[in-house]
Enzyme design. Sequence first.
Site, PDB file in Angstrom:
ATOM      1  CG  ASP A  67      -0.307  -0.530   2.486  1.00 24.50           C
ATOM      2  OD1 ASP A  67       0.929  -0.497   2.585  1.00 24.50           O
ATOM      3  OD2 ASP A  67      -1.033  -0.974   3.388  1.00 24.50           O
ATOM      4  CG  ASN A 136      -8.698  -1.603  11.926  1.00 25.75           C
ATOM      5  OD1 ASN A 136      -7.791  -2.298  11.475  1.00 25.75           O
ATOM      6  ND2 ASN A 136      -9.144  -0.520  11.295  1.00 25.75           N
ATOM      7  CG  HIS A 138      -5.747  -2.383   8.800  1.00 21.03           C
ATOM      8  ND1 HIS A 138      -5.822  -1.032   9.053  1.00 21.03           N
ATOM      9  CD2 HIS A 138      -4.438  -2.693   9.016  1.00 21.03           C
ATOM     10  CE1 HIS A 138      -4.639  -0.564   9.385  1.00 21.03           C
ATOM     11  NE2 HIS A 138      -3.778  -1.550   9.373  1.00 21.03           N
ATOM     12  CD  GLU A 143      -8.672   0.747   7.574  1.00 26.86           C
ATOM     13  OE1 GLU A 143      -8.548  -0.163   8.416  1.00 26.86           O
ATOM     14  OE2 GLU A 143      -8.016   1.808   7.643  1.00 26.86           O
TER      15      GLU A 143
HETATM   16  C1  F6R Z   1       1.519  -1.492   6.169  1.00 28.24           C
HETATM   17  C2  F6R Z   1       0.193  -2.083   6.248  1.00 28.24           C
HETATM   18  C3  F6R Z   1      -0.566  -2.142   7.516  1.00 28.24           C
HETATM   19  C4  F6R Z   1       0.273  -2.475   8.748  1.00 28.24           C
HETATM   20  C5  F6R Z   1      -0.584  -2.511  10.003  1.00 28.24           C
HETATM   21  C6  F6R Z   1       0.226  -2.788  11.251  1.00 28.24           C
HETATM   22  O1  F6R Z   1       2.040  -1.558   4.859  1.00 28.24           O
HETATM   23  O2  F6R Z   1      -0.287  -2.489   5.258  1.00 28.24           O
HETATM   24  O3  F6R Z   1      -1.574  -3.109   7.367  1.00 28.24           O
HETATM   25  O4  F6R Z   1       0.898  -3.715   8.559  1.00 28.24           O
HETATM   26  O5  F6R Z   1      -1.246  -1.285  10.154  1.00 28.24           O
HETATM   27  O6  F6R Z   1       1.093  -1.715  11.467  1.00 28.24           O
HETATM   28  P1  F6R Z   1       2.196  -1.774  12.616  1.00 28.24           P
HETATM   29  O7  F6R Z   1       3.191  -2.805  12.200  1.00 28.24           O
HETATM   30  O8  F6R Z   1       2.793  -0.389  12.628  1.00 28.24           O
HETATM   31  O9  F6R Z   1       1.480  -2.123  13.875  1.00 28.24           O
END
Ligand code: F6R
Length: 242
Positions: A67, A136, A138, A143
């Site tokens: 992303d 959450n 995702h 989401e």
């Molecule tokens: C990042 C992504 C997100 C993160 C997720 C966890 O490219 O796609 O899904 O993997 O938000 O983020 P952290 O590792 O910062 O807790």
Amino acid sequence: MNIVIAKDYSEMSRIAANEFAHAIHANPSCVMGLATGSTPIGMYECLVEEFRAGTLNFSYSTTFNLDEYCGIAPTDPNSYRYFMDENLFSHINIQPQNIHLPNGNASDLEKECLSYEDAIAIADGIDIQLLGLGNNGHIGFNEPACSFPVTTHVVDLAQSTIEANSRFFETSSDVPRQAITMGIGTIMKARKIVLLASGDGKADIVKRAFFGPVTPEVPASVLQLHRDVTVIVDDSAATKLD
Ligand code: F6R
């Protein structure tokens, strides 16, 4: 689904790096799906160490990131491109033309999503996909919703994601409201998936995602239906598991 409980963040990172190193050794031109965020930083450090030690060669590998924020230039320190350069790409011998992230600054975002999905297909799909886990549930920026988005698309970030990611920005109002993300279908087509979760803040969602019902309200739960998923959690993210 294979669940591995590591004793701490460092062991989790090492085990994950081994999965990627193994994939590259087995197929030097493997296509890797990559993630940003706090969780994979330790794994990227391990991969850089292996490259410096001369035991890993990225020169034939291709990467596709999950992303990118919309409306942020790749040179912006908050962009995911910048994050990847800082934590991995600038330290290894990957060929620049083999690095792919969605262009969140494209003038036609819908067209950008279609070309990103096409580029993955032209590369013959993703061999090994790295995922983090949002608080959450995702994965990528898919989401919680009432259905699973299939392909790469533009998404409005959930308020909980904006709050979680505001730690990287000066204020939460600086966090972009939209991003481009691979869809759940894009992720599920990867031949192998490795998901990492670390810290007690992830303990509840780890339990809901992998031991609860499969539902688009917890997007990561769909991984229960994939045939080759390894979930690697550290001790504190595993505290709610029986
Ligand atoms: C990042 C992504 C997100 C993160 C997720 C966890 O490219 O796609 O899904 O993997 O938000 O983020 P952290 O590792 O910062 O807790």
